[in-house]
Design a protein around this motif. Structure first.
Motif, PDB file in Angstrom:
ATOM      1  N   LEU A 162       0.893  -1.248  -0.030  1.00  0.00           N
ATOM      2  CA  LEU A 162      -0.105   0.002  -0.010  1.00  0.00           C
ATOM      3  C   LEU A 162       0.838   1.388  -0.014  1.00  0.00           C
ATOM      4  O   LEU A 162       0.350   2.188  -0.287  1.00  0.00           O
ATOM      5  N   SER A 163       2.156   1.032   0.178  1.00  0.00           N
ATOM      6  CA  SER A 163       3.046   2.339   0.136  1.00  0.00           C
ATOM      7  C   SER A 163       3.063   2.762  -1.138  1.00  0.00           C
ATOM      8  O   SER A 163       3.361   3.951  -1.558  1.00  0.00           O
ATOM      9  N   GLY A 164       2.661   1.966  -2.049  1.00  0.00           N
ATOM     10  CA  GLY A 164       2.828   2.233  -3.609  1.00  0.00           C
ATOM     11  C   GLY A 164       4.340   2.231  -4.070  1.00  0.00           C
ATOM     12  O   GLY A 164       4.573   2.735  -5.356  1.00  0.00           O
ATOM     13  N   ASN A 165       5.398   1.734  -3.307  1.00  0.00           N
ATOM     14  CA  ASN A 165       6.653   1.839  -3.905  1.00  0.00           C
ATOM     15  C   ASN A 165       7.270   0.338  -3.954  1.00  0.00           C
ATOM     16  O   ASN A 165       7.171  -0.533  -3.127  1.00  0.00           O
ATOM     17  N   PRO A 166       7.228  -0.281  -5.104  1.00  0.00           N
ATOM     18  CA  PRO A 166       7.624  -1.654  -5.544  1.00  0.00           C
ATOM     19  C   PRO A 166       8.821  -2.066  -4.831  1.00  0.00           C
ATOM     20  O   PRO A 166       8.733  -3.181  -4.603  1.00  0.00           O
ATOM     21  N   ALA A 167       9.787  -1.175  -4.540  1.00  0.00           N
ATOM     22  CA  ALA A 167      11.079  -1.577  -3.875  1.00  0.00           C
ATOM     23  C   ALA A 167      10.798  -2.038  -2.534  1.00  0.00           C
ATOM     24  O   ALA A 167      11.369  -2.950  -1.940  1.00  0.00           O
ATOM     25  N   LEU A 168       9.865  -1.216  -1.826  1.00  0.00           N
ATOM     26  CA  LEU A 168       9.556  -1.469  -0.643  1.00  0.00           C
ATOM     27  C   LEU A 168       8.670  -2.630  -0.340  1.00  0.00           C
ATOM     28  O   LEU A 168       8.954  -3.635   0.680  1.00  0.00           O
ATOM     29  N   HIS A 169       8.001  -2.917  -1.057  1.00  0.00           N
ATOM     30  CA  HIS A 169       7.025  -4.137  -1.146  1.00  0.00           C
ATOM     31  C   HIS A 169       8.022  -5.131  -1.638  1.00  0.00           C
ATOM     32  O   HIS A 169       7.625  -6.241  -0.667  1.00  0.00           O
ATOM     33  N   LEU A 170       8.831  -5.164  -2.090  1.00  0.00           N
ATOM     34  CA  LEU A 170       9.669  -6.524  -2.472  1.00  0.00           C
ATOM     35  C   LEU A 170      10.683  -6.612  -1.197  1.00  0.00           C
ATOM     36  O   LEU A 170      10.710  -7.786  -0.827  1.00  0.00           O
ATOM     37  N   PHE A 171      11.446  -5.639  -0.880  1.00  0.00           N
ATOM     38  CA  PHE A 171      12.280  -5.921   0.194  1.00  0.00           C
ATOM     39  C   PHE A 171      11.636  -6.256   1.333  1.00  0.00           C
ATOM     40  O   PHE A 171      12.259  -7.076   2.504  1.00  0.00           O
ATOM     41  N   VAL A 172      10.473  -5.543   1.821  1.00  0.00           N
ATOM     42  CA  VAL A 172       9.781  -6.205   3.037  1.00  0.00           C
ATOM     43  C   VAL A 172       9.074  -7.480   3.031  1.00  0.00           C
ATOM     44  O   VAL A 172       9.223  -8.368   3.771  1.00  0.00           O
ATOM     45  N   ASN A 173       8.899  -7.930   1.751  1.00  0.00           N
ATOM     46  CA  ASN A 173       8.283  -9.339   1.522  1.00  0.00           C
ATOM     47  C   ASN A 173       9.593 -10.274   1.941  1.00  0.00           C
ATOM     48  O   ASN A 173       9.292 -11.148   2.600  1.00  0.00           O
ATOM     49  N   VAL A 174      11.003  -9.741   1.298  1.00  0.00           N
ATOM     50  CA  VAL A 174      12.019 -10.829   1.768  1.00  0.00           C
ATOM     51  C   VAL A 174      12.217 -10.834   3.306  1.00  0.00           C
ATOM     52  O   VAL A 174      12.335 -12.053   3.671  1.00  0.00           O
ATOM     53  N   LEU A 175      12.437  -9.736   3.797  1.00  0.00           N
ATOM     54  CA  LEU A 175      12.620  -9.797   5.165  1.00  0.00           C
ATOM     55  C   LEU A 175      11.467 -10.550   6.009  1.00  0.00           C
ATOM     56  O   LEU A 175      11.815 -10.929   7.206  1.00  0.00           O
ATOM     57  N   THR A 176      10.261 -10.108   5.553  1.00  0.00           N
ATOM     58  CA  THR A 176       9.164 -10.809   6.484  1.00  0.00           C
ATOM     59  C   THR A 176       9.334 -12.302   6.131  1.00  0.00           C
ATOM     60  O   THR A 176       8.828 -12.990   7.152  1.00  0.00           O
ATOM     61  N   GLN A 177       9.842 -12.883   5.089  1.00  0.00           N
ATOM     62  CA  GLN A 177       9.855 -14.459   4.917  1.00  0.00           C
ATOM     63  C   GLN A 177      10.832 -14.612   5.815  1.00  0.00           C
ATOM     64  O   GLN A 177      10.768 -15.896   6.548  1.00  0.00           O
ATOM     65  N   LEU A 178      11.910 -13.914   5.790  1.00  0.00           N
ATOM     66  CA  LEU A 178      13.130 -14.498   7.163  1.00  0.00           C
ATOM     67  C   LEU A 178      12.638 -14.333   8.449  1.00  0.00           C
ATOM     68  O   LEU A 178      12.695 -15.306   9.332  1.00  0.00           O
ATOM     69  N   SER A 179      11.880 -13.504   8.800  1.00  0.00           N
ATOM     70  CA  SER A 179      11.197 -13.313  10.033  1.00  0.00           C
ATOM     71  C   SER A 179      10.294 -14.453  10.364  1.00  0.00           C
ATOM     72  O   SER A 179      10.465 -15.090  11.512  1.00  0.00           O
ATOM     73  N   ALA A 180       9.586 -14.932   9.441  1.00  0.00           N
ATOM     74  CA  ALA A 180       8.608 -16.094   9.590  1.00  0.00           C
ATOM     75  C   ALA A 180       9.460 -17.347   9.822  1.00  0.00           C
ATOM     76  O   ALA A 180       8.906 -18.050  10.564  1.00  0.00           O
TER      77      ALA A 180
END
Length: 247
Positions: A165-183
């Motif tokens: 929802l930030s509208g920033n594809p880079a933030l979306h991708l990297f948060v997805n990466v780090l969230t996977q690692l956190s999970a």
């Protein structure tokens, strides 16, 4: 009688190098074309003539393009090399695997998450619209199914939705990466491959606390209150970081 010289034999390494170079050239061409998903950019015969490589090198280049979700070869009438739409989840997974290989530790992981997610939640609060509100509420509704029992790795998807929802594809991708690692940190490596198969050993109280944290973050985003949204996100991430460190 004169004999025609034999054609030079290409080594496997030479073919592989030509394939990689051809793949890079086609990728650059697609980028320069502004990535027209679904467009046929040439038949196999046309592209073989254009790039001047052997059929073996060309087909290896196509295999690489298909593996990277850049383009794929469609057979039959009207076929050819078709521009594909890259899969962001596949890209995020590949990056997460690399960071696991580099043995990223919880402090480094949450330092990166904090920087990225505070930026994401600010932009989400600034740009929220009705469609975004529906998406946030949908994520919360899904989480509510875990209340009173164990959760799976999809409980972490709220953070990915906020980044989207930030509208920033880079933030979306990297948060997805780090969230996977956190999970994976909380639920085990299975969480990186099958979110629904990775079950939480957290107590019902812990699941409720995570859900409540997400609810109040969402409230601030919907209200467009950037400062409050960032404050609540930081508090939540600090709690997750402490839990990941075993404090």
């Amino acid at each position: 009688m004169s004999r025609k010289p034999a054609a030079p034999v290409q080594s496997g390494n030479h073919t592989k190098k030509l394939a990689e170079l051809t793949c890079e050239k086609i990728e650059m061409r697609i980028i320069e074309m502004d990535w027209p998903v679904g467009k046929v950019i040439g038949s196999e015969a046309e592209l073989l003539a254009e790039y001047g490589v052997s059929r073996a090198a060309f087909r290896e280049a196509i295999r690489l393009l298909e593996h990277h979700n850049v383009a794929y070869m469609r057979r039959g009438p009207g076929g050819g090399l078709v521009v594909a739409e890259p899969d962001p989840d596949a890209m995020a997974h590949a990056a997460a695997v690399y960071l696991r290989y580099r043995k990223v530790n919880p402090p480094d992981l949450f330092e990166a998450r904090t920087a990225l997610e505070l930026a994401a939640v600010r932009s989400a609060a600034e740009n929220i619209d009705e469609a975004g509100i529906v998406k946030l509420r949908g994520a919360l509704a899904h989480e509510s199914e875990f209340l009173g029992g164990e959760s799976d790795a999809t409980i972490h998807d709220f953070h990915v939705v906020v980044a989207e929802l930030s509208g920033n594809p880079a933030l979306h991708l990297f948060v997805n990466v780090l969230t996977q690692l956190s999970a994976a940190r909380f639920l085990g490596t299975t969480a990186m491959y099958d979110k629904q198969a990775a079950r939480s050993v957290s107590s019902a109280k812990e699941v409720e606390e995570v859900h409540h944290a997400h609810e109040v973050i969402a409230e601030a985003i919907v209200a467009g209150d950037t400062s409050l949204a960032q404050h609540r996100m930081l508090k939540h991430l600090n709690a997750l970081a402490a839990a990941a460190a075993g404090e």
